[in-house]
Design a protein around this motif. Structure first.
Motif, PDB file in Angstrom:
ATOM      1  N   VAL A 213     106.579  61.397  12.596  1.00 15.53           N
ATOM      2  CA  VAL A 213     107.064  60.795  11.505  1.00 15.53           C
ATOM      3  C   VAL A 213     106.878  61.694  10.211  1.00 15.53           C
ATOM      4  CG1 VAL A 213     107.182  58.863  10.024  1.00 15.53           C
ATOM      5  CG2 VAL A 213     106.798  58.681  12.513  1.00 15.53           C
ATOM      6  N   GLN A 214     107.977  61.812   9.314  1.00 14.46           N
ATOM      7  CA  GLN A 214     107.696  62.601   8.160  1.00 14.46           C
ATOM      8  C   GLN A 214     108.267  62.068   6.917  1.00 14.46           C
ATOM      9  OE1 GLN A 214     110.313  65.992   9.154  1.00 14.46           O
ATOM     10  NE2 GLN A 214     112.112  65.058   8.726  1.00 14.46           N
ATOM     11  N   ALA A 215     107.457  62.357   5.917  1.00 13.64           N
ATOM     12  CA  ALA A 215     107.798  61.935   4.350  1.00 13.64           C
ATOM     13  C   ALA A 215     109.034  62.619   4.050  1.00 13.64           C
ATOM     14  CB  ALA A 215     106.659  62.167   3.666  1.00 13.64           C
ATOM     15  N   VAL A 216     110.170  62.016   3.610  1.00 11.52           N
ATOM     16  CA  VAL A 216     111.428  62.561   3.142  1.00 11.52           C
ATOM     17  C   VAL A 216     111.617  62.279   1.826  1.00 11.52           C
ATOM     18  CG1 VAL A 216     112.497  62.590   5.355  1.00 11.52           C
ATOM     19  CG2 VAL A 216     112.586  60.678   4.160  1.00 11.52           C
ATOM     20  N   LEU A 217     111.272  61.240   1.249  1.00 13.25           N
ATOM     21  CA  LEU A 217     111.482  60.847  -0.293  1.00 13.25           C
ATOM     22  C   LEU A 217     110.301  60.429  -0.983  1.00 13.25           C
ATOM     23  CD1 LEU A 217     115.098  59.105   0.000  1.00 13.25           C
ATOM     24  CD2 LEU A 217     114.463  61.553  -0.440  1.00 13.25           C
ATOM     25  N   THR A 218     109.955  60.585  -2.374  1.00 12.82           N
ATOM     26  CA  THR A 218     108.543  59.931  -3.056  1.00 12.82           C
ATOM     27  C   THR A 218     109.172  60.167  -4.293  1.00 12.82           C
ATOM     28  OG1 THR A 218     106.308  60.137  -3.103  1.00 12.82           O
ATOM     29  CG2 THR A 218     107.475  62.323  -3.275  1.00 12.82           C
ATOM     30  N   ALA A 219     108.317  59.053  -5.172  1.00 12.97           N
ATOM     31  CA  ALA A 219     108.343  59.217  -6.574  1.00 12.97           C
ATOM     32  C   ALA A 219     107.213  58.325  -6.891  1.00 12.97           C
ATOM     33  CB  ALA A 219     109.835  58.505  -7.115  1.00 12.97           C
ATOM     34  N   GLY A 220     106.716  58.680  -8.029  1.00  9.95           N
ATOM     35  CA  GLY A 220     105.442  57.889  -8.606  1.00  9.95           C
ATOM     36  C   GLY A 220     105.081  58.285  -9.788  1.00  9.95           C
ATOM     37  N   CYS A 221     103.948  57.846 -10.474  1.00  4.12           N
ATOM     38  CA  CYS A 221     103.782  57.781 -11.798  1.00  4.12           C
ATOM     39  C   CYS A 221     102.146  57.622 -11.898  1.00  4.12           C
ATOM     40  CB  CYS A 221     104.344  57.226 -12.766  1.00  4.12           C
ATOM     41  SG  CYS A 221     103.853  57.423 -14.475  1.00  4.12           S
TER      42      CYS A 221
ATOM     43  N   LEU B  35     113.998  56.569  -9.451  1.00  2.00           N
ATOM     44  CA  LEU B  35     114.870  56.987  -8.181  1.00  2.00           C
ATOM     45  C   LEU B  35     114.067  57.735  -7.131  1.00  2.00           C
ATOM     46  CD1 LEU B  35     118.028  58.162 -10.181  1.00  2.00           C
ATOM     47  CD2 LEU B  35     118.180  56.712  -8.038  1.00  2.00           C
ATOM     48  N   LEU B  36     113.785  57.204  -5.947  1.00  2.00           N
ATOM     49  CA  LEU B  36     113.025  57.841  -4.979  1.00  2.00           C
ATOM     50  C   LEU B  36     114.116  59.392  -4.380  1.00  2.00           C
ATOM     51  CD1 LEU B  36     112.051  54.848  -2.676  1.00  2.00           C
ATOM     52  CD2 LEU B  36     110.696  56.208  -4.476  1.00  2.00           C
ATOM     53  N   GLY B  37     115.215  59.071  -4.525  1.00  4.41           N
ATOM     54  CA  GLY B  37     116.280  60.148  -4.141  1.00  4.41           C
ATOM     55  C   GLY B  37     117.599  59.349  -3.731  1.00  4.41           C
ATOM     56  N   GLY B  38     118.190  59.929  -2.549  1.00  6.27           N
ATOM     57  CA  GLY B  38     119.380  59.279  -2.031  1.00  6.27           C
ATOM     58  C   GLY B  38     119.647  59.975  -0.629  1.00  6.27           C
ATOM     59  N   SER B  39     121.088  59.536  -0.310  1.00  7.82           N
ATOM     60  CA  SER B  39     121.469  60.109   0.991  1.00  7.82           C
ATOM     61  C   SER B  39     122.862  60.417   0.755  1.00  7.82           C
ATOM     62  CB  SER B  39     121.390  59.232   2.079  1.00  7.82           C
ATOM     63  OG  SER B  39     122.163  58.043   2.265  1.00  7.82           O
TER      64      SER B  39
ATOM     65  N   TYR C 217      94.407  53.609  -9.363  1.00  5.70           N
ATOM     66  CA  TYR C 217      93.864  53.314 -10.716  1.00  5.70           C
ATOM     67  C   TYR C 217      94.690  53.936 -11.714  1.00  5.70           C
ATOM     68  CZ  TYR C 217      90.789  52.923 -14.882  1.00  5.70           C
ATOM     69  OH  TYR C 217      90.133  52.990 -16.080  1.00  5.70           O
ATOM     70  N   GLU C 218      95.408  52.873 -12.432  1.00  3.31           N
ATOM     71  CA  GLU C 218      96.458  53.578 -13.199  1.00  3.31           C
ATOM     72  C   GLU C 218      97.638  54.188 -12.763  1.00  3.31           C
ATOM     73  OE1 GLU C 218      94.423  55.147 -16.636  1.00  3.31           O
ATOM     74  OE2 GLU C 218      94.103  53.047 -17.708  1.00  3.31           O
ATOM     75  N   GLY C 219      97.826  54.007 -11.493  1.00  2.18           N
ATOM     76  CA  GLY C 219      99.116  54.924 -11.038  1.00  2.18           C
ATOM     77  C   GLY C 219      99.600  54.128  -9.670  1.00  2.18           C
ATOM     78  N   ARG C 220     100.707  54.512  -9.395  1.00  5.16           N
ATOM     79  CA  ARG C 220     101.318  54.054  -8.098  1.00  5.16           C
ATOM     80  C   ARG C 220     102.569  55.032  -7.830  1.00  5.16           C
ATOM     81  NH1 ARG C 220     106.250  51.293  -7.586  1.00  5.16           N
ATOM     82  NH2 ARG C 220     106.093  49.626  -6.046  1.00  5.16           N
ATOM     83  N   PHE C 221     102.749  55.002  -6.483  1.00  9.24           N
ATOM     84  CA  PHE C 221     103.858  55.890  -5.739  1.00  9.24           C
ATOM     85  C   PHE C 221     104.348  55.129  -4.666  1.00  9.24           C
ATOM     86  CE2 PHE C 221      99.825  57.037  -3.635  1.00  9.24           C
ATOM     87  CZ  PHE C 221     100.406  57.204  -2.432  1.00  9.24           C
ATOM     88  N   VAL C 222     105.742  55.562  -4.383  1.00 13.55           N
ATOM     89  CA  VAL C 222     106.302  54.948  -3.238  1.00 13.55           C
ATOM     90  C   VAL C 222     106.736  56.336  -2.265  1.00 13.55           C
ATOM     91  CG1 VAL C 222     108.281  53.828  -2.448  1.00 13.55           C
ATOM     92  CG2 VAL C 222     107.057  52.844  -4.437  1.00 13.55           C
ATOM     93  N   THR C 223     106.647  56.050  -0.965  1.00  8.72           N
ATOM     94  CA  THR C 223     107.149  57.052  -0.158  1.00  8.72           C
ATOM     95  C   THR C 223     108.107  56.560   0.876  1.00  8.72           C
ATOM     96  OG1 THR C 223     105.089  58.353  -0.674  1.00  8.72           O
ATOM     97  CG2 THR C 223     106.230  59.129   1.266  1.00  8.72           C
ATOM     98  N   VAL C 224     109.111  57.277   1.289  1.00  8.43           N
ATOM     99  CA  VAL C 224     109.816  57.025   2.469  1.00  8.43           C
ATOM    100  C   VAL C 224     109.408  58.013   3.687  1.00  8.43           C
ATOM    101  CG1 VAL C 224     112.226  56.878   3.145  1.00  8.43           C
ATOM    102  CG2 VAL C 224     111.598  56.175   0.902  1.00  8.43           C
ATOM    103  N   TYR C 225     109.367  57.343   4.899  1.00  5.12           N
ATOM    104  CA  TYR C 225     108.843  58.023   5.969  1.00  5.12           C
ATOM    105  C   TYR C 225     110.242  57.801   7.058  1.00  5.12           C
ATOM    106  CZ  TYR C 225     104.314  58.467   4.189  1.00  5.12           C
ATOM    107  OH  TYR C 225     103.361  58.686   3.151  1.00  5.12           O
ATOM    108  N   GLU C 226     110.629  58.900   7.721  1.00  6.92           N
ATOM    109  CA  GLU C 226     111.640  59.012   8.549  1.00  6.92           C
ATOM    110  C   GLU C 226     110.812  59.271  10.115  1.00  6.92           C
ATOM    111  OE1 GLU C 226     115.946  61.170   8.985  1.00  6.92           O
ATOM    112  OE2 GLU C 226     114.098  62.477   8.484  1.00  6.92           O
ATOM    113  N   SER C 227     111.555  58.450  11.003  1.00  6.75           N
ATOM    114  CA  SER C 227     110.847  58.845  12.434  1.00  6.75           C
ATOM    115  C   SER C 227     111.838  59.779  12.860  1.00  6.75           C
ATOM    116  CB  SER C 227     111.149  57.579  13.333  1.00  6.75           C
ATOM    117  OG  SER C 227     110.491  57.694  14.461  1.00  6.75           O
ATOM    118  N   VAL C 228     111.167  60.767  13.356  1.00  5.93           N
ATOM    119  CA  VAL C 228     111.816  61.981  14.080  1.00  5.93           C
ATOM    120  C   VAL C 228     111.142  62.108  15.690  1.00  5.93           C
ATOM    121  CG1 VAL C 228     112.201  63.332  12.117  1.00  5.93           C
ATOM    122  CG2 VAL C 228     110.067  63.572  13.403  1.00  5.93           C
ATOM    123  N   PRO C 229     112.046  63.030  16.548  1.00  6.79           N
ATOM    124  CA  PRO C 229     111.502  62.914  17.929  1.00  6.79           C
ATOM    125  C   PRO C 229     110.173  62.893  18.336  1.00  6.79           C
ATOM    126  CG  PRO C 229     113.387  64.117  17.500  1.00  6.79           C
ATOM    127  CD  PRO C 229     113.167  63.839  16.276  1.00  6.79           C
ATOM    128  N   GLN C 230     109.464  63.893  17.656  1.00  5.31           N
ATOM    129  CA  GLN C 230     108.029  64.002  17.759  1.00  5.31           C
ATOM    130  C   GLN C 230     107.041  63.522  16.959  1.00  5.31           C
ATOM    131  OE1 GLN C 230     107.578  67.956  19.275  1.00  5.31           O
ATOM    132  NE2 GLN C 230     108.414  67.773  21.333  1.00  5.31           N
TER     133      GLN C 230
END
Length: 442
Positions: free
Chosen positions: A432-440, A208-212, A417-430
């Motif tokens: 782009v920011q990371a808002v959700l992430t999960a990994g291991c 689960l990366l998160g939700g809205s 190496y032996e790892g992975r993550f996923v990140t969600v980026y949101e575009s804002v007026p000025q």
């Protein structure tokens, strides 16, 4: 792992137009770093137009909302008009932005056909059937609780009411004589006060990366997990920003077992290969705009990556673009260009080693207040060779509307190496920011 995002080096444009392949290259200036992400202080050509830096930390979690139910998401494919030969119940799928589905079919004398539809507790459903001389009828029962809502013995060809539980509902159509029939199912959306938490899942791991909720981000995956306890539900699958179909996800009762057991996730059928996919249980069209794939040998972007790497201490970079996607993120008529480039030569010996000049990065070029800016979303680079360096390879999993606000988010994968993550980026007026992430990491 640093993920937020800063606005760096800028080029004045004469008008606020989308980014075209022939645009001039902005000059970028970065402090020299060694095998680290980009620092968070942008430098503009004109101080009067410099974009202020944004925080690199993840945004604070939104106020936790009570666990709520998730309505049936409308997949991006229409309902078939003629039911095929059936080996099991056929799932009723709503077309995008609709709350009703109509199925036309034919049954032989004494034949039955079954349909499944998922809905949340409290949603108002209407089921009706018509056929010549009213010879076709239907029954309806909850799959999880076994509670019949309408039996075949009930001669009324219509049922409506508030559904008692979040679950699949089985509708069985039956006729005593051969007949054509039309079955109409309508499930009204929940009111704003009852809007559910919509989960966002990494298909490959089920994490689960998160939700809205009501368009706001829910960054705590355990809050999302609690909202999924009521039962299984269908998820829409997207790969490369394109709808791939639906799959049933089970309710996550505990975090996964194994080294990454602390990360909550959604179990999908074990035989399913969901690599490079994002799974969503949402009530809107998640891919309203499709990216345009640009040629990887486009000079302007080859040069932009080369100049960027040179400012980071790689004097003679070998530019290898892996993805170029042009798309209007905000729906404002201005195109952005997402650039992914990777050159990793030190990974062949089975150890996380980086050779001099190795890198992987994702850059976004967009218009901010009439100025073309280059925003590094993720950067990992090595001006010098480093042993045990953990070089990361970045890929774009999708560009999707994950919270229903009409703006597209960027979903990036980082593998190392032996790892992975996923990140969600949101575009804002000025920025782009990371808002959700999960990994291991194992």
């Amino acid at each position: 792992m640093k993920k937020l995002i800063l606005i760096l080096s800028l080029l004045w444009l004469t008008a606020c137009t989308g980014i075209e392949d022939g645009d001039a290259i902005p000059t970028v200036f970065f402090p020299t770093v060694e095998a680290t992400p980009i620092p968070n202080t942008p430098i503009a050509e004109n101080p009067a137009t410099a974009v202020p830096p944004t925080e690199t930390a993840m945004p604070q979690p939104v106020t936790a909302v009570p666990p709520t139910e998730t309505p049936i998401p409308p997949p991006a494919t229409p309902v078939p008009t003629e039911p095929p030969a059936q080996s099991g119940p056929m799932r009723i799928e709503f077309a995008p932005e609709t709350t009703s589905a109509t199925i036309n079919g034919t049954l032989a004398a004494g034949q039955s056909i079954e349909y499944l539809a998922w809905a949340a507790a409290g949603q108002w459903a209407t089921v009706e059937i018509s056929s010549p001389n009213n010879v076709a009828n239907f029954s309806m029962v909850g799959v999880k609780d076994g509670q019949p809502l309408k039996r075949l013995e009930n001669e009324r060809r219509f049922w409506d009411g508030s559904l008692p539980l979040a679950q699949d509902y089985l509708i069985r159509v039956h006729t005593l004589t051969e007949a054509d029939y039309t079955l109409i199912l309508t499930i009204d959306p929940l009111t704003d006060l009852l809007q559910p938490i919509y989960p966002i899942v990494d298909g490959m791991t089920g994490f689960l990366l998160g939700g809205s909720h009501n368009g706001e981000w829910v960054t705590d995956p355990f809050v999302v997990l609690k909202s999924l306890q009521d039962g299984e539900r269908p998820y829409q699958l997207y790969a490369n920003s394109t709808f791939q179909g639906t799959i049933i996800g089970q309710p996550p009762t505990t975090p996964f077992d194994g080294p990454c057991g602390g990360t909550p996730g959604v179990p999908f059928p074990p035989e399913s290969d969901l690599s490079n996919m994002v799974a969503l249980a949402v009530g809107w069209e998640a891919a309203p705009r499709q990216p345009q794939l640009l040629p990887l040998d486009t000079d302007i972007y080859q040069q932009a990556v080369a100049e960027f790497l040179q400012t980071q201490g790689i004097a003679n970079p070998e530019v290898h673009l892996t993805s170029l996607q042009k798309i209007d993120l905000e729906g404002d008529g201005l195109d952005e260009v997402l650039i992914t480039a990777t050159h990793l030569t030190g990974l062949g010996n089975g150890l996380p080693t980086a050779n001099a000049g190795d890198y992987s990065l994702v850059l976004l070029r967009k218009i901010v207040h009439g100025t073309l800016v280059t925003i590094p979303l993720e950067v990992r680079l090595f001006p010098e060779a480093v042993e045990l360096a953990d070089p990361v390879q970045y890929n774009v999993l999708g560009i999707l509307d994950l919270n229903g606000d009409g703006t597209l988010e960027i979903v990036l994968e980082g593998s190392y190496y032996e790892g992975r993550f996923v990140t969600v980026y949101e575009s804002v007026p000025q920025a782009v920011q990371a808002v959700l992430t999960a990994g291991c990491r194992l």
